[in-house]
Scaffold this motif. Structure first.
Motif, PDB file in Angstrom:
ATOM      1  N   ARG A  22      -1.395  -0.731  -3.106  1.00 18.64           N
ATOM      2  CA  ARG A  22      -0.046  -0.302  -3.521  1.00 18.64           C
ATOM      3  C   ARG A  22       0.295   1.076  -2.966  1.00 18.64           C
ATOM      4  O   ARG A  22       0.972   1.880  -3.595  1.00 18.64           O
ATOM      5  N   GLU A  76       1.573   3.169   0.694  1.00 21.77           N
ATOM      6  CA  GLU A  76       2.224   2.940   1.977  1.00 21.77           C
ATOM      7  C   GLU A  76       1.263   3.170   3.144  1.00 21.77           C
ATOM      8  O   GLU A  76       0.285   3.899   3.034  1.00 21.77           O
ATOM      9  N   SER A 129      11.696  -0.892  -6.461  1.00 21.43           N
ATOM     10  CA  SER A 129      11.585   0.105  -7.523  1.00 21.43           C
ATOM     11  C   SER A 129      12.206   1.429  -7.100  1.00 21.43           C
ATOM     12  O   SER A 129      12.945   2.066  -7.866  1.00 21.43           O
ATOM     13  N   GLU A 161       7.592  -2.155  -4.432  1.00 21.36           N
ATOM     14  CA  GLU A 161       7.694  -0.697  -4.434  1.00 21.36           C
ATOM     15  C   GLU A 161       9.040  -0.257  -3.881  1.00 21.36           C
ATOM     16  O   GLU A 161       9.674   0.663  -4.405  1.00 21.36           O
TER      17      GLU A 161
END
Length: 84
Positions: free
Chosen positions: A24, A26, A47, A44
């Motif tokens: 989770r 980048e 979000s 993500e």
């Protein structure tokens, strides 16, 4: 946050994508003479977009921050989630 060159990404694409999904976090992709890019899980990104939308106007941001302060001060009521 990890970083990888474009050639390395191409060689091991599945492994890099699996790591982004599981960790989770980048992954920054460096490219010669081009802008670096980031690969992030779709959830993500969604979000981040939702947060930007909610904080996008000063009035809404102030209201949300006031609500957080109220909860931090012991206000609010905890309720069970409704399970379907």
């Amino acid at each position: 946050m990890g970083s990888v060159g474009f050639t390395e990404l191409r060689r091991h694409l599945a492994e890099h994508l699996d790591r982004v999904e599981s960790d989770r976090v980048e992954l920054v992709v460096s490219r010669r003479n081009r802008e670096d890019l980031a690969i992030i899980p779709l959830a993500e990104l969604e979000s981040l977009r939702e947060t930007m939308h909610l904080l996008g106007t000063p009035a809404n941001a102030a209201r949300l921050m006031a609500s957080v302060s109220q909860l931090d001060a012991g206000g609010g009521t905890e309720r069970p989630l409704i399970e379907e």
